[in-house]
Motif scaffolding. Structure first.
Motif, PDB file in Angstrom:
ATOM      1  N   LYS A 104      41.980  35.233  49.021  1.00 14.45           N
ATOM      2  CA  LYS A 104      41.494  35.772  47.898  1.00 14.45           C
ATOM      3  C   LYS A 104      40.632  34.602  46.816  1.00 14.45           C
ATOM      4  O   LYS A 104      39.385  34.894  46.493  1.00 14.45           O
ATOM      5  CB  LYS A 104      42.466  36.512  47.095  1.00 14.45           C
ATOM      6  CG  LYS A 104      43.161  37.806  47.916  1.00 14.45           C
ATOM      7  CD  LYS A 104      41.968  38.768  48.154  1.00 14.45           C
ATOM      8  CE  LYS A 104      42.813  40.145  49.041  1.00 14.45           C
ATOM      9  NZ  LYS A 104      43.854  40.876  48.497  1.00 14.45           N
ATOM     10  N   ASN A 105      41.404  33.952  46.310  1.00 14.31           N
ATOM     11  CA  ASN A 105      40.897  32.897  45.494  1.00 14.31           C
ATOM     12  C   ASN A 105      39.890  32.062  46.285  1.00 14.31           C
ATOM     13  O   ASN A 105      38.657  31.546  45.511  1.00 14.31           O
ATOM     14  CB  ASN A 105      41.910  32.190  44.897  1.00 14.31           C
ATOM     15  CG  ASN A 105      42.592  33.066  43.932  1.00 14.31           C
ATOM     16  OD1 ASN A 105      43.943  33.174  44.082  1.00 14.31           O
ATOM     17  ND2 ASN A 105      42.252  33.191  42.847  1.00 14.31           N
TER      18      ASN A 105
ATOM     19  N   ILE B 113      45.885  41.022  43.958  1.00 10.64           N
ATOM     20  CA  ILE B 113      45.754  39.538  44.128  1.00 10.64           C
ATOM     21  C   ILE B 113      46.721  38.673  43.038  1.00 10.64           C
ATOM     22  O   ILE B 113      46.641  38.811  42.013  1.00 10.64           O
ATOM     23  CB  ILE B 113      44.236  38.996  43.399  1.00 10.64           C
ATOM     24  CG1 ILE B 113      43.293  39.739  44.185  1.00 10.64           C
ATOM     25  CG2 ILE B 113      43.904  37.524  43.846  1.00 10.64           C
ATOM     26  CD1 ILE B 113      41.516  39.545  43.923  1.00 10.64           C
TER      27      ILE B 113
ATOM     28  N   ASN C 250      48.342  35.771  41.150  1.00  4.87           N
ATOM     29  CA  ASN C 250      47.997  34.881  40.212  1.00  4.87           C
ATOM     30  C   ASN C 250      49.313  33.746  40.490  1.00  4.87           C
ATOM     31  O   ASN C 250      49.881  33.801  40.183  1.00  4.87           O
ATOM     32  CB  ASN C 250      48.117  35.147  38.861  1.00  4.87           C
ATOM     33  CG  ASN C 250      47.587  34.140  37.904  1.00  4.87           C
ATOM     34  OD1 ASN C 250      47.864  32.687  38.215  1.00  4.87           O
ATOM     35  ND2 ASN C 250      46.630  34.218  37.081  1.00  4.87           N
TER      36      ASN C 250
ATOM     37  N   ARG D 201      38.789  35.377  41.376  1.00  2.47           N
ATOM     38  CA  ARG D 201      39.515  36.872  41.583  1.00  2.47           C
ATOM     39  C   ARG D 201      38.204  37.877  41.340  1.00  2.47           C
ATOM     40  O   ARG D 201      38.153  38.866  42.296  1.00  2.47           O
ATOM     41  CB  ARG D 201      40.250  37.077  40.221  1.00  2.47           C
ATOM     42  CG  ARG D 201      40.979  38.397  40.403  1.00  2.47           C
ATOM     43  CD  ARG D 201      41.870  38.688  39.621  1.00  2.47           C
ATOM     44  NE  ARG D 201      43.007  39.946  39.583  1.00  2.47           N
ATOM     45  CZ  ARG D 201      42.302  41.084  39.269  1.00  2.47           C
ATOM     46  NH1 ARG D 201      41.076  41.365  38.866  1.00  2.47           N
ATOM     47  NH2 ARG D 201      43.209  42.207  39.637  1.00  2.47           N
TER      48      ARG D 201
END
Length: 476
Positions: free
Chosen positions: A358-359, A403, A405, A461
């Motif tokens: 994702k990142n 997502i 963190n 993101r």
């Protein structure tokens, strides 16, 4: 009539379906076929193969107590297996071959080829349910298809378990001695480097050790499993996965031990026990997915529409992630734990996978392969299932905008930074507040020997969400 037990990832004498069936049928010999080229093709880790061979040596000792000789017949790849097994059957006048079923596509093709080849020689091929609680195809939706959502699969499993809990197979009695000498078990194979002794001591081999670890966990730690399992600095998980993957422990033994710790209850009573049983069912679920949707065995996405996702190709970012040099302490500590021990805490597997996919928006297959190449408990079904869940290409019912963190995850699950300090000694001088985001420090209090973050969490993101949105729009 003479029987042959072909051991693979089922290296135990207790609760072993194929071994029990063979010894019930007649005088039996055992064989193991090291296949280094096949293992390399499957990205198996050196630590996993070392663990397999160490457990094979322990298995040979246990089989000697049953008067069952263990032969070693190396094959470079599984394509050679039909002829190798057939030659063995001819040499020892074998009437039937017994195996415990394996479920990857290559494993299924191998066994089908061996079975077909043996038919021509008049040798029976018996494949037994052993690695799973339920045979794939027996837990289906009302429309007769494989489940795609774990919660629904779990509910169906509970219903079946309430009807009947799979019994533990009785350990067979020793047979009369045979005039056959066991072969030496190799301590290494070509293509896989040696593992340091201090690393081997983290994962002792043998059924006795595995049973001791299972008992220690279910006697005490399992009751706090729900509260402690997500904290990598604590000994809150069972750490039995390597023994399950090598088949030194059976899934039935684990289930019965858990039920014994919870007065026979599946969904009530001690919530730590219930949570661990659910983890066992996750392993079951991903293996059923492997059978029901074989494309995942072919490096394809469970959700076919996500194959068109615009992944980034950044060798620099991928290497930083692999080396534990991303600038995000919880990510880097997790990766260094993997590189040093061959194992990674389950919560951290999700965090590092979601960060990469994702990142960094790097294809999940790159991460899946890297972890498989390093994990002592590498399993195609579980590893693939976990990666695709994190990448939103798999069975996760939550939309793609889930997502994690990594900073928030770090503060929540390593609040004092104890895990980070252990694996990132360059940050050990930082306090519990500073250690999660060393990038905020400057001047004399900075961390010159620790890298800056390789990506901005907020903008990355948004980039990931937009990539999935573009995918959805293109499909309309």
């Amino acid at each position: 009539m003479p029987q042959l037990i072909w051991f693979r990832n089922d290296l135990r004498i207790h609760d072993n379906t194929a071994l029990h069936a063979a010894l019930q049928a007649g005088p039996s010999i055992a064989v193991f076929t090291p296949s280094p080229q096949q293992w390399l093709l499957h990205d198996d880790a050196p630590s996993k193969i070392d663990f397999l061979l160490r457990n094979l040596a322990e298995l040979q000792k246990s089989l000697a107590g049953l008067n069952v000789p263990l032969l070693i017949r190396p094959t470079e790849s599984w394509q050679e297996a039909p002829e190798v097994i057939a030659q063995l059957c001819h040499a020892f006048k074998i009437d039937a071959v017994h195996v415990n079923t394996e479920y990857g596509i290559h494993e299924s093709q191998r066994d089908a080829a061996v079975g077909a080849h043996l038919v021509d020689q008049g040798v029976l091929f018996h494949s037994h349910l052993d690695q799973l609680l339920f045979k794939p195809g027996s837990i289906l939706t009302q429309s007769g298809t494989y489940f795609k959502v774990f919660s629904q699969f779990k509910k169906a499993c509970y219903k079946s378990l309430y009807d009947a809990v799979p019994a533990i197979i009785r350990t067979p009695q020793a047979q009369a001695p045979l005039a056959i000498t066991s072969d030496p078990v190799p301590c290494s194979v070509a293509g896989f480097h040696a593992i340091a002794p201090e690393r081997q001591t983290l994962w002792p081999a043998g059924e006795q050790v595995a049973q001791q670890r299972l008992k220690a966990f279910t006697d005490a730690a399992i009751h706090g499993y729900l509260e402690r399992r997500d904290f990598p600095a604590q000994a809150g998980t069972s750490q039995l996965s390597a023994y399950l993957v090598a088949g030194v422990l059976s899934i039935r033994q684990c289930l019965h031990a858990a039920l014994s710790a919870n007065q026979g209850e599946f969904a009530s009573g001690q919530q730590g026990v219930v949570t661990w049983i659910n983890e066992l069912l996750w392993r079951e679920f991903y293996t059923h997915i492997l059978v029901g949707y074989p494309r995942v065995s072919r490096h394809r996405a469970f959700k076919p529409e996500t194959e068109a996702l615009a992944w980034r190709n950044s060798e620099k970012d991928l290497l930083a992630w692999q080396q534990g040099r991303t600038g995000f302490p919880i990510i880097d500590a997790a990766m260094r734990q993997l590189l040093a021990t061959g194992w990674m805490h389950n919560r951290l597997r999700m965090i590092v996978a979601m960060f990469l996919t994702k990142n960094l928006l790097i294809d999940w297959r790159a991460g899946e392969r890297f972890l498989m190449q390093h994990l002592i408990d590498g399993s195609l079904a579980a590893n693939n299932g976990g990666w695709q869940w994190s990448a939103s290409t798999g069975t996760d019912s939550v939309p793609y905008f889930r997502i994690f963190n990594p900073v928030s995850q770090s503060k929540r699950f390593d609040p004092n930074g104890d895990f980070i300090r252990h694996w990132l000694p360059e940050l050990k001088h930082l306090n519990a507040k500073e250690i999660h985001q060393p990038k905020l420090l400057t001047g004399l209090f900075g961390t010159a020997d620790y890298p800056k973050p390789i990506v901005d969490l907020s903008s990355s993101r948004v980039r990931a969400i937009n990539a999935f949105k573009d995918l959805s729009l293109a499909a309309e």
